[in-house]
Write a protein that holds these residues in place. Structure first.
Motif, PDB file in Angstrom:
ATOM      1  N   ASN A  10      -4.359 -19.166 -46.167  1.00  0.00           N
ATOM      2  CA  ASN A  10      -4.239 -18.774 -44.765  1.00  0.00           C
ATOM      3  C   ASN A  10      -3.728 -17.343 -44.621  1.00  0.00           C
ATOM      4  OD1 ASN A  10      -1.612 -19.259 -45.532  1.00  0.00           O
ATOM      5  ND2 ASN A  10      -1.355 -21.074 -44.250  1.00  0.00           N
ATOM      6  N   ASP A  11      -3.777 -16.594 -45.719  1.00  0.00           N
ATOM      7  CA  ASP A  11      -3.332 -15.201 -45.681  1.00  0.00           C
ATOM      8  C   ASP A  11      -4.451 -14.226 -46.035  1.00  0.00           C
ATOM      9  OD1 ASP A  11      -3.546 -15.902 -48.339  1.00  0.00           O
ATOM     10  OD2 ASP A  11      -1.718 -14.842 -48.954  1.00  0.00           O
ATOM     11  N   ARG A  12      -5.709 -14.714 -46.026  1.00  0.00           N
ATOM     12  CA  ARG A  12      -6.863 -13.867 -46.342  1.00  0.00           C
ATOM     13  C   ARG A  12      -8.105 -14.435 -45.667  1.00  0.00           C
ATOM     14  NH1 ARG A  12      -5.485 -13.878 -52.174  1.00  0.00           N
ATOM     15  NH2 ARG A  12      -3.521 -14.323 -51.194  1.00  0.00           N
ATOM     16  N   PRO A  13      -9.154 -13.620 -45.516  1.00  0.00           N
ATOM     17  CA  PRO A  13     -10.351 -14.101 -44.825  1.00  0.00           C
ATOM     18  C   PRO A  13     -10.979 -15.314 -45.501  1.00  0.00           C
ATOM     19  CG  PRO A  13     -10.409 -11.718 -45.041  1.00  0.00           C
ATOM     20  CD  PRO A  13      -9.250 -12.205 -45.864  1.00  0.00           C
ATOM     21  N   TYR A  14     -11.483 -16.209 -44.689  1.00  0.00           N
ATOM     22  CA  TYR A  14     -12.083 -17.462 -45.138  1.00  0.00           C
ATOM     23  C   TYR A  14     -13.309 -17.235 -46.022  1.00  0.00           C
ATOM     24  CZ  TYR A  14     -14.832 -21.759 -44.628  1.00  0.00           C
ATOM     25  OH  TYR A  14     -15.591 -22.865 -44.860  1.00  0.00           O
ATOM     26  N   ASP A  15     -14.113 -16.227 -45.715  1.00  0.00           N
ATOM     27  CA  ASP A  15     -15.403 -16.084 -46.385  1.00  0.00           C
ATOM     28  C   ASP A  15     -15.417 -15.055 -47.522  1.00  0.00           C
ATOM     29  OD1 ASP A  15     -15.289 -13.753 -44.898  1.00  0.00           O
ATOM     30  OD2 ASP A  15     -17.391 -13.856 -44.287  1.00  0.00           O
ATOM     31  N   LEU A  16     -14.275 -14.753 -48.096  1.00  0.00           N
ATOM     32  CA  LEU A  16     -14.246 -13.805 -49.221  1.00  0.00           C
ATOM     33  C   LEU A  16     -15.192 -14.207 -50.342  1.00  0.00           C
ATOM     34  CD1 LEU A  16     -10.487 -12.892 -49.739  1.00  0.00           C
ATOM     35  CD2 LEU A  16     -12.362 -11.333 -49.244  1.00  0.00           C
ATOM     36  N   GLY A  17     -15.298 -15.490 -50.608  1.00  0.00           N
ATOM     37  CA  GLY A  17     -16.120 -15.968 -51.707  1.00  0.00           C
ATOM     38  C   GLY A  17     -17.521 -16.401 -51.297  1.00  0.00           C
ATOM     39  N   HIS A  18     -17.968 -16.001 -50.113  1.00  0.00           N
ATOM     40  CA  HIS A  18     -19.301 -16.409 -49.668  1.00  0.00           C
ATOM     41  C   HIS A  18     -20.360 -15.864 -50.631  1.00  0.00           C
ATOM     42  CE1 HIS A  18     -22.873 -16.971 -47.234  1.00  0.00           C
ATOM     43  NE2 HIS A  18     -22.163 -17.767 -46.449  1.00  0.00           N
ATOM     44  N   PRO A  19     -21.385 -16.680 -50.956  1.00  0.00           N
ATOM     45  CA  PRO A  19     -22.418 -16.257 -51.907  1.00  0.00           C
ATOM     46  C   PRO A  19     -23.208 -15.029 -51.489  1.00  0.00           C
ATOM     47  CG  PRO A  19     -22.678 -18.585 -51.340  1.00  0.00           C
ATOM     48  CD  PRO A  19     -21.547 -18.067 -50.532  1.00  0.00           C
ATOM     49  N   ARG A  20     -23.207 -14.675 -50.207  1.00  0.00           N
ATOM     50  CA  ARG A  20     -23.968 -13.485 -49.794  1.00  0.00           C
ATOM     51  C   ARG A  20     -23.458 -12.232 -50.505  1.00  0.00           C
ATOM     52  NH1 ARG A  20     -20.840 -14.317 -45.240  1.00  0.00           N
ATOM     53  NH2 ARG A  20     -19.356 -12.662 -44.830  1.00  0.00           N
ATOM     54  N   HIS A  21     -22.188 -12.251 -50.904  1.00  0.00           N
ATOM     55  CA  HIS A  21     -21.632 -11.097 -51.614  1.00  0.00           C
ATOM     56  C   HIS A  21     -22.214 -10.970 -53.015  1.00  0.00           C
ATOM     57  CE1 HIS A  21     -18.922 -10.573 -48.288  1.00  0.00           C
ATOM     58  NE2 HIS A  21     -18.396 -11.765 -48.465  1.00  0.00           N
ATOM     59  N   LEU A  22     -22.706 -12.070 -53.583  1.00  0.00           N
ATOM     60  CA  LEU A  22     -23.324 -12.035 -54.911  1.00  0.00           C
ATOM     61  C   LEU A  22     -24.683 -11.358 -54.870  1.00  0.00           C
ATOM     62  CD1 LEU A  22     -22.613 -15.710 -56.015  1.00  0.00           C
ATOM     63  CD2 LEU A  22     -21.272 -13.678 -56.563  1.00  0.00           C
ATOM     64  N   ASP A  23     -25.342 -11.437 -53.737  1.00  0.00           N
ATOM     65  CA  ASP A  23     -26.694 -10.905 -53.603  1.00  0.00           C
ATOM     66  C   ASP A  23     -26.727  -9.409 -53.912  1.00  0.00           C
ATOM     67  OD1 ASP A  23     -29.402 -11.307 -53.079  1.00  0.00           O
ATOM     68  OD2 ASP A  23     -29.193 -10.712 -50.985  1.00  0.00           O
ATOM     69  N   GLN A  24     -25.809  -8.641 -53.331  1.00  0.00           N
ATOM     70  CA  GLN A  24     -25.795  -7.201 -53.554  1.00  0.00           C
ATOM     71  C   GLN A  24     -25.486  -6.885 -55.011  1.00  0.00           C
ATOM     72  OE1 GLN A  24     -26.611  -4.843 -51.075  1.00  0.00           O
ATOM     73  NE2 GLN A  24     -26.836  -3.657 -52.946  1.00  0.00           N
ATOM     74  N   VAL A  25     -24.576  -7.635 -55.612  1.00  0.00           N
ATOM     75  CA  VAL A  25     -24.239  -7.423 -57.025  1.00  0.00           C
ATOM     76  C   VAL A  25     -25.468  -7.680 -57.898  1.00  0.00           C
ATOM     77  CG1 VAL A  25     -22.791  -8.200 -58.948  1.00  0.00           C
ATOM     78  CG2 VAL A  25     -21.817  -8.020 -56.648  1.00  0.00           C
ATOM     79  N   ALA A  26     -26.182  -8.758 -57.612  1.00  0.00           N
ATOM     80  CA  ALA A  26     -27.373  -9.092 -58.392  1.00  0.00           C
ATOM     81  C   ALA A  26     -28.457  -8.029 -58.237  1.00  0.00           C
ATOM     82  CB  ALA A  26     -27.900 -10.454 -57.970  1.00  0.00           C
ATOM     83  N   MET A  27     -28.590  -7.445 -57.061  1.00  0.00           N
ATOM     84  CA  MET A  27     -29.575  -6.384 -56.866  1.00  0.00           C
ATOM     85  C   MET A  27     -29.171  -5.107 -57.588  1.00  0.00           C
ATOM     86  SD  MET A  27     -31.020  -6.809 -52.975  1.00  0.00           S
ATOM     87  CE  MET A  27     -29.444  -6.606 -52.168  1.00  0.00           C
ATOM     88  N   ASP A  28     -27.878  -4.801 -57.571  1.00  0.00           N
ATOM     89  CA  ASP A  28     -27.402  -3.572 -58.209  1.00  0.00           C
ATOM     90  C   ASP A  28     -27.327  -3.677 -59.724  1.00  0.00           C
ATOM     91  OD1 ASP A  28     -27.211  -2.401 -55.727  1.00  0.00           O
ATOM     92  OD2 ASP A  28     -25.052  -2.740 -55.528  1.00  0.00           O
ATOM     93  N   PHE A  29     -27.224  -4.893 -60.251  1.00  0.00           N
ATOM     94  CA  PHE A  29     -27.145  -5.118 -61.698  1.00  0.00           C
ATOM     95  C   PHE A  29     -28.183  -6.170 -62.100  1.00  0.00           C
ATOM     96  CE2 PHE A  29     -23.072  -3.521 -60.348  1.00  0.00           C
ATOM     97  CZ  PHE A  29     -22.776  -2.567 -61.305  1.00  0.00           C
ATOM     98  N   PRO A  30     -29.475  -5.861 -61.955  1.00  0.00           N
ATOM     99  CA  PRO A  30     -30.520  -6.870 -62.174  1.00  0.00           C
ATOM    100  C   PRO A  30     -30.625  -7.363 -63.610  1.00  0.00           C
ATOM    101  CG  PRO A  30     -31.498  -4.706 -61.890  1.00  0.00           C
ATOM    102  CD  PRO A  30     -30.030  -4.574 -61.576  1.00  0.00           C
ATOM    103  N   SER A  31     -30.165  -6.586 -64.578  1.00  0.00           N
ATOM    104  CA  SER A  31     -30.292  -7.027 -65.973  1.00  0.00           C
ATOM    105  C   SER A  31     -29.050  -7.756 -66.465  1.00  0.00           C
ATOM    106  CB  SER A  31     -30.572  -5.837 -66.884  1.00  0.00           C
ATOM    107  OG  SER A  31     -29.481  -4.936 -66.855  1.00  0.00           O
TER     108      SER A  31
END
Length: 199
Positions: free
Chosen positions: A131-152
């Motif tokens: 209850n001291d940080r945003p609820y959606d910090l671990g939302h999978p949408r954040h993985l999408d950008q990482v996967a695009m930037d590091f495709p290999s």
């Protein structure tokens, strides 16, 4: 994170979640259960180094690097040391612990070093009860950008069990199966049992 000790008894101050047996007995028990190698959790990198030295072929070293503990490039240097000198095999980061999403550019030097070292990255991705940080910090949408930037690079999304994690399962499944960009995101079963459609 204080809310976790209210919800999970094993995380209360002073509690110890480790098995009530000697380390040798625990490793022997793993062998009897047919577990050849495992990734230890709930210990520091130093404790894990000791474990890897004592049982070199029984554990897989996951270097947990928090950008809050390792400022600037010190985390990158520590990751390289753990891999090259201590035999660690993967990088682990947690948006929940660091209070920034996995796609935050402050993680990128670590992701770059992991790609250079040819090791996978385990990204803890799940809802949280803090209850001291945003609820959606671990939302999978954040993985999408990482996967695009590091495709290999190989990444693993670890999600916690519970009703909250299923709310994001479609997002995670979409990231893993989308055909318009290459992604190498695997679902880790280290936290909860594997279920179809869950990340």
């Amino acid at each position: 994170m204080a809310n976790y000790s209210r919800i999970f008894r094993s995380r209360r101050e002073g509690s110890d979640h480790r098995p009530d047996m000697s380390l040798d007995a625990y490793v022997d028990k793993l062998g009897k259960l047919g577990i050849v190698r495992s990734v230890p959790f709930g210990i520091t990198n130093d404790e894990e180094t000791t474990l890897l030295r004592r049982y070199p072929n029984r554990f897989i070293g996951l270097a947990r690097i928090s950008i809050n503990a390792f400022k600037g490039m010190t985390g990158v240097r520590e990751l390289e040391r753990l891999v090259r000198e201590e035999g660690f095999k993967a990088l682990g980061v947690s948006a929940l612990v660091d209070m920034i999403p996995a796609s935050d550019r402050r993680y990128y030097p670590l992701y770059t070093k992991a790609a250079e070292l040819r090791i996978p990255v385990r990204i803890y991705s799940s809802m949280n009860y803090a209850n001291d940080r945003p609820y959606d910090l671990g939302h999978p949408r954040h993985l999408d950008q990482v996967a695009m930037d590091f495709p290999s690079s190989a990444s693993s999304a670890a999600s916690a069990a519970g009703r909250g994690s299923t709310r994001w399962s479609r997002s995670c499944a979409g990231i893993r199966t989308c055909t318009w960009t290459p992604r190498r995101i695997a679902r880790s079963t280290s936290v909860s049992p594997a279920r179809a459609g869950r990340c």
